[in-house]
Enzyme design. Structure first.
Site, PDB file in Angstrom:
ATOM      1  N   LYS A 115       0.830  -1.215   0.000  1.00 31.97           N
ATOM      2  CA  LYS A 115       0.000   0.000   0.000  1.00 31.97           C
ATOM      3  C   LYS A 115       0.857   1.254   0.000  1.00 31.97           C
ATOM      4  CE  LYS A 115      -4.417  -1.605   1.771  1.00 31.97           C
ATOM      5  NZ  LYS A 115      -5.429  -1.485   2.828  1.00 31.97           N
ATOM      6  N   LYS A 197      -6.957 -13.493  -8.083  1.00 36.43           N
ATOM      7  CA  LYS A 197      -8.183 -13.623  -7.296  1.00 36.43           C
ATOM      8  C   LYS A 197      -9.233 -12.633  -7.795  1.00 36.43           C
ATOM      9  CE  LYS A 197      -9.095 -12.284  -2.852  1.00 36.43           C
ATOM     10  NZ  LYS A 197      -8.899 -12.064  -1.425  1.00 36.43           N
ATOM     11  N   LYS A 200     -12.488  -7.199  -5.196  1.00 38.75           N
ATOM     12  CA  LYS A 200     -13.461  -6.114  -5.154  1.00 38.75           C
ATOM     13  C   LYS A 200     -12.838  -4.788  -5.516  1.00 38.75           C
ATOM     14  CE  LYS A 200     -13.471  -5.707  -0.054  1.00 38.75           C
ATOM     15  NZ  LYS A 200     -13.589  -4.314   0.306  1.00 38.75           N
TER      16      LYS A 200
END
Ligand code: TRP
Length: 332
Positions: A115, A197, A200
């Site tokens: 991040k 994966k 979202k």
């Protein structure tokens, strides 16, 4: 433990959208656990502030997430459902735990490094501290199990380390949580890049099915799903796209992959895609309908999350009292 039941704790950040992958990989399993465990579930709205959010959008999305989880069948009569920010004990315990967590441990976290690279202009303290708040979430409720995907495994490890450290320094205070992996075969991959994966936060909406996508959109997304040029509908490691579609079809219809494969002998990808799309549309239809009702019933939603926060807060305060006493704070 709470009463005679083990506690399962889970939380989700209200960012991006809830995908079919979240549903098949996690939510579907929690639904089955509602009778056997004390399920505690939070919308982790403090966690997601570690990256900049548009306030109006954020508030709306958090409510939408809450309504979607209810629509999936999380039952407020059986589980405790609440917003993390409504239970002040989370932030309070996080402070105490901060004093038992080392900067070195935090700066080595994979997600912190990822991040930080992604948001180089905003490497804030919250980003570094994220795992400590998560430890507070879990430890406040004396949680026995935390269902985690592989990406959160390291964070759970830290929760365990901090719990053990505190217990050893004082006396047994926190239950040391165990990871709880869902049953195999439920990991769902992106429709556009089936080696990744289904996420979202995928910037390409064709990569995922949003739980509240309308049927037309679902059909279109499956038609566009990436496959391969082999042509055979079989489950195989070198055919990630087709295997993913078979997994989705099998999970949604509660069958085994081997069983589903048999239906497609002599058939092609177009048939496979149509069938998966139909099955997913049907599986999600009642959820979307229930969601449409709930999102327009603000009063009901508020009553559910208020009650959830009250129940959560009662449990959390018991743990916090213990902790404050052990570290030597003056009783109020
Ligand atoms: N960090 C988790 C995620 O991004 C969300 C989360 C916050 C969580 N607190 C938690 C998960 C406590 C499990 C337990 O997925």
């Amino acid at each position: 433990m709470l009463g005679d039941k083990k506690v399962v704790y889970s939380a989700v950040q209200p960012t991006g959208c809830i995908t079919l992958g979240n549903f098949l990989g996690a939510i579907n399993n929690w639904l089955k656990m509602q009778d056997d465990y004390v399920n505690i579930f939070a919308i982790a709205d403090l966690h997601a502030l570690t990256v900049r959010q548009n306030p109006a959008e954020y508030r709306k999305r958090a409510m939408s997430f809450f309504a979607q989880y209810l629509a999936c069948g999380l039952d407020p009569q059986k589980s405790i459902l609440y917003f993390q920010s409504h239970v002040h004990q989370h932030a309070e315990l996080a402070w105490i735990l901060n004093c038992f967590t080392y900067v070195g441990e935090m700066s080595r976290m994979t997600q912190f490094k990822d991040k930080s690279a992604k948001h180089a202009e905003n490497i804030n303290m919250g980003l570094l501290d994220y795992p400590v708040l998560m430890a507070a979430d879990i430890l406040l409720y004396q949680s026995d199990f935390v269902p985690v995907g592989i990406d959160q495994k390291q964070h759970l490890e830290i929760s365990r380390d901090v719990a053990i450290r505190f217990n050893n320094l004082y006396s047994p205070t926190f239950t040391v949580p165990e990871p709880f992996f869902g049953k195999q075969g439920t990991k769902i991959f992106s429709l556009q890049d089936p080696t990744q994966k289904m996420s979202k936060s995928d910037p390409d909406p064709n990569g995922y099915i949003n739980l509240i996508d309308d049927p037309d959109t679902i059909v279109k997304k499956f038609r566009r799903a990436v496959t391969d040029c082999d042509g055979r509908v079989i489950y195989s490691e070198d055919k990630p796209g087709v295997s993913n579609l078979l997994t989705i079809l099998a999970t949604v219809t509660d069958r085994t992959v081997a069983d589903v494969e048999k239906d497609f002998v002599g058939k092609g990808y177009a048939e496979l895609k149509n069938e998966v799309a139909d099955a997913v549309v049907e599986r999600l239809r009642p959820i979307r309908e229930q969601y449409d009702r709930l999102i327009n019933d603000k009063e009901y939603l508020v009553s559910v999350y208020k009650e959830g926060a009250e129940s959560a807060s009662r449990i959390a305060q018991r743990t916090l009292n213990k902790v404050y006493r052990k570290v030597g704070l003056v009783e109020r």
